[in-house]
Each structure stands twice: as C-alpha cells, then as structure tokens.
Motif scaffolding. Structure first.
Motif, PDB file in Angstrom:
ATOM      1  N   LEU A   1     -41.535   7.212  11.143  1.00 42.90           N
ATOM      2  CA  LEU A   1     -40.536   6.382  11.577  1.00 42.90           C
ATOM      3  C   LEU A   1     -39.465   6.021  10.666  1.00 42.90           C
ATOM      4  O   LEU A   1     -38.284   5.856  11.000  1.00 42.90           O
TER       5      LEU A   1
ATOM      6  N   THR B   1     -35.302   6.540  10.052  1.00 44.34           N
ATOM      7  CA  THR B   1     -34.194   5.351  10.453  1.00 44.34           C
ATOM      8  C   THR B   1     -33.506   5.132   9.187  1.00 44.34           C
ATOM      9  O   THR B   1     -32.343   4.819   9.359  1.00 44.34           O
TER      10      THR B   1
ATOM     11  N   ILE C   1     -48.660   2.249  18.895  1.00 43.59           N
ATOM     12  CA  ILE C   1     -47.355   1.896  18.807  1.00 43.59           C
ATOM     13  C   ILE C   1     -46.411   2.939  18.114  1.00 43.59           C
ATOM     14  O   ILE C   1     -45.284   3.242  18.721  1.00 43.59           O
ATOM     15  N   PHE C   2     -46.677   3.391  16.866  1.00 46.80           N
ATOM     16  CA  PHE C   2     -45.615   4.212  16.109  1.00 46.80           C
ATOM     17  C   PHE C   2     -45.577   5.604  16.697  1.00 46.80           C
ATOM     18  O   PHE C   2     -44.703   6.407  16.294  1.00 46.80           O
TER      19      PHE C   2
ATOM     20  N   LEU D   1     -42.875   5.661  19.408  1.00 47.94           N
ATOM     21  CA  LEU D   1     -41.623   5.214  18.482  1.00 47.94           C
ATOM     22  C   LEU D   1     -41.268   6.291  17.827  1.00 47.94           C
ATOM     23  O   LEU D   1     -39.898   6.644  17.833  1.00 47.94           O
ATOM     24  N   ALA D   2     -42.001   6.880  17.120  1.00 51.50           N
ATOM     25  CA  ALA D   2     -41.653   7.856  16.308  1.00 51.50           C
ATOM     26  C   ALA D   2     -41.006   9.288  17.002  1.00 51.50           C
ATOM     27  O   ALA D   2     -39.792   9.802  16.780  1.00 51.50           O
TER      28      ALA D   2
ATOM     29  N   ARG E   1     -39.729   9.179  19.981  1.00 54.86           N
ATOM     30  CA  ARG E   1     -38.476   8.679  20.679  1.00 54.86           C
ATOM     31  C   ARG E   1     -37.227   8.740  19.765  1.00 54.86           C
ATOM     32  O   ARG E   1     -36.317   9.121  19.981  1.00 54.86           O
ATOM     33  N   LYS E   2     -37.763   8.277  18.482  1.00 55.74           N
ATOM     34  CA  LYS E   2     -36.438   8.317  17.365  1.00 55.74           C
ATOM     35  C   LYS E   2     -36.169   9.635  16.920  1.00 55.74           C
ATOM     36  O   LYS E   2     -35.047   9.948  16.654  1.00 55.74           O
TER      37      LYS E   2
ATOM     38  N   SER F   1     -34.214  11.030  19.676  1.00 57.12           N
ATOM     39  CA  SER F   1     -32.608  10.667  19.108  1.00 57.12           C
ATOM     40  C   SER F   1     -32.035  11.059  18.202  1.00 57.12           C
ATOM     41  O   SER F   1     -30.712  11.650  18.420  1.00 57.12           O
TER      42      SER F   1
END
Length: 281
Positions: free
Chosen positions: A176, A180, A266-267, A270-271, A273-274, A277
């Motif tokens: 992640l 970023t 959690i990650f 998130l990862a 989804r990122k 994106s």
C-alpha cells in the motif's frame, strides 16, 4: 512478463470458477516475480547481506559488552535478527509496486482479463518466498556463531511459521505504501520512517527494561517485540530472562496471530482499492 501475457488470458478463458481463475491469476503473477528473482540473484544477496552483518556485528563485536539476564546474548539476539530480516524483507513489496507503476507494467496487466488483486497476491507471495530463503540463510549464520534451537521440531516450525505469517501480513502494508508514494526512490525513505522505530525500539537487540520509560512502554506494546518474544519462546532461547508484565509480552504468540490477522483485514482491502485506483488513471 511473457508468462503473464501468454497464460493469463488462457486461464481466464477456461470454464472454471471465479475462485479458480483468481487463484490461477495470482499464481501466474507469483511465478513471474519468482522468475525475476531467479534472474537477479543479487536481490537475494542484498536481502541477506545486511542481517548477516548485524549478526556478526552484535554477536562478535558488541556481544561481549551486552549482557542479558538469564541467557547467552547470542541466543537472545537471533530471534531479533530473524524478526528484523522478515520485516525489512517485506519492503520489497512496496519497492516493486512503486517500480512497476513507474515502468508502466501495471498498465499492461490492466489489459489482461485478470483479477485486480492478482498482481498484489503475486507480489506478496513472491516476497514471502524471498523472506523464507532469507530466514534459512540467517539460521545457517546463527548456527555458525553458536545459536541453537532448544525446543521440539513442532515448536521450531511454529516459530518459522509466525515469522513468515507476520512478514506476509506486513508486505501488504508496504505494498500500500509503495502505491501511495510518487516515485520508487521515495519508498526507501518512507519505509525507513516505519521500520526504524518498530525494529530498533523493541526487544530485538536489548531488553526493553533497560530503555527509558516512554521507549520501554512503546517497546513492550510494539508488535515486532511480540514477534521476537514469541520466536524466542518457541526456539527455547529465553532461558530465565524475565518477561515484561504486559499482555503482548505475556501472550506473545496470540499477539502475533491477532496482529497479523488485523493487518490482513485492514490492509488487503485498502491495497486492492488503491491498486484499482492507481491502475485506472
């Protein structure tokens, strides 16, 4: 890259279930990354060179000046080196994701009929394999300087399993982070800001009881300290060393299992989804 481009469409075209296609996509990307490691042996060399230097530095240079109540310092040290090795090794996921984004490989993956999470699965799986190799080499180094496993074979396997589980979970955090930051060069500095406090402000190299109160509290609740404590217990390297009276230290194995599960819960989303994106830009 050729393996990914030639096999993924074929896998997607079979009348198999979505889960089977997802697993096949992940395995194809994993194999692509493992082949890349095989063709670049310097990745393995540099992955283990630093921890080997830490073993020799602390055991042979500083070991005579550092005493640990209840056990030999070399026995105490190795679990910390193992934990540091797998945590630092997890940064390959972040660096590789940042590099792939820069080189446009992610855009190529987007043209294939594959699951978006397959790239991340393949990345973290291959880094898990690299961490496994690193741990084996580190164990060989430890044996050379006098480290020994003083428990049963099942306990030994449990300790190795905890190290790899934690490293895999932490790879998702780094993946992640790699997606970023803006450039691959940035990932080294960004990851250092995370890795330095959690590895060195811990019980990896010294007893937390020797630290100033604020740092001692941080170390006793540090998940890396729990990993180190759990591995020491499972390898039988604690001797009669006092265990801090905090829940993570008194229940180190449970803390690692809970912490790893929380990181994954959690990650991973998130990862993914990122990734969706950044790959849709």
């Amino acid at each position: 890259m050729s393996a990914a481009t030639t096999r993924l469409p074929a896998a997607a075209g079979r009348g198999t279930s979505a889960a089977a296609n997802w697993a096949g996509d992940g395995w194809t990307v994993t194999k692509r990354n493992l082949i890349k490691i095989k063709r670049s042996p310097d990745m393995i060399i540099f992955a283990v060179l630093q921890p080997v230097m830490f073993v020799l530095l602390f055991s042979q240079v500083y070991g005579g000046s550092i005493s640990v109540a209840g056990t030999d310092y070399t026995q105490y040290l190795m679990a910390g080196i193992f934990a540091q090795t797998v945590v630092f090794g997890s940064t390959f996921s972040g660096a590789a994701m940042a590099q792939d984004l820069k080189e446009g490989i992610i855009d190529r993956f987007r043209t294939l009929p594959m699951s978006p999470s397959a790239v991340l699965i393949g990345r973290t799986n291959s880094d898990l394999a690299l961490n496994g190799i690193s741990v084996l080499i580190m164990m060989g180094t430890g044996l050379l300087v006098g480290w020994r496993v003083n428990t049963s074979f099942p306990s030994f396997l449990a300790a190795v399993g905890l190290l790899l589980l934690f490293s895999y979970s932490f790879s998702w955090v780094m993946a992640l982070l790699g997606m970023t930051v803006r450039t691959p060069e940035t990932i080294n500095n960004a990851s250092f800001m995370i890795l330095f406090p959690i590895t060195f402000i811990s019980n990896a190299f010294v007893q937390s009881s020797t630290l100033p109160t604020p740092l001692r509290i941080f170390a006793d609740w540090n998940p890396v300290s729990a990993l180190v404590q759990a591995v020491r217990e499972l390898f039988g390297n604690l001797g009669t060393t006092p265990v801090p009276d905090t829940w993570p230290m008194q229940h180190a194995v449970a803390t690692v299992l809970i912490g790893s599960a929380v990181m994954l819960l959690i990650f991973v989303p998130l990862a993914v989804r990122k990734f969706e994106s950044v790959s849709s830009r």
